[in-house]
Write a protein that holds these residues in place. Sequence first.
Motif: not given
Length: 265
Positions: A106-107, A130-132, A208-211, A223-225
């Motif tokens: 959401r950033g 926004p990233t999304s 992907g998404v960082l763990p 939210g997730e990175m």
Amino acid sequence: MKTIMAHNPHDTFSLSRRYLPWKKKLSEEDDADSMDEERSKPSDQDPKKTAPTTKHQQQQNSISSRKKFSAIAVSKLRSALTLGRARFSSSGLGSRVVGTLFGNRRGHVRFAFQEGFNLTPAFLVELATPTSVLVKEMASGLVRIALECDKKKGREGEKKGAGLGLLEEPVWRTYCNGKKCGYAARRECGPDEWKVLNAIGPISMGAGVLPVPVPVPGGSDNGEMMYMRARFERVVGSKDSEAFYMMNPDGNNGGPELSIYLLRF
């Protein structure tokens, strides 16, 4: 006794040279006389100084002079290559670069272009998108992002001939597939940005998404990175125009999925 008669003077000379080695005997006698004269002369000087330079010494001098010339030539070549490399890498980027897109879901999304994944980004910009939203655009098809800025006339730096490079411009107008998307701002790579880049590691291509949660400016509660990294081909049109085309894996010729254009008018 039979007399040997020559038909012409030339025959007489050839016969005498053939059967009587006059020339060889005379040369040997002259050499012996000259050696006796040299031995009979008093030696007033140091024999080391008066000794003639031998053929071996001449060869050694020639080899040393060639080595010295080669060393000078190599030194000049190295200095020229060093200067050329410094000029080429003044912007910190070559024709093939590493591009990383990252941001909280959401950033705001950020782009970083590096010569290598472990080198300081030569160009890091934060978009208002926004990233999304950008991820959805990329999932739907090809994405073309244009960053535009104006030439600042009459600046003190331009008067002195030290204007900003294109990658050093601080503010950009942003267009995504022809739609205006606010402004983008150039950022410096700080500790938070390095945490993200280091967490991705030496991955040359992937998404992907960082763990683990990695904080970035804006807070980790957005939210997730998310991240995407790929190789980009950099094309420099002029000092006021550059383009970055994402290189498709496995030689796919369907066209780059993501292209970024930098333009200064």
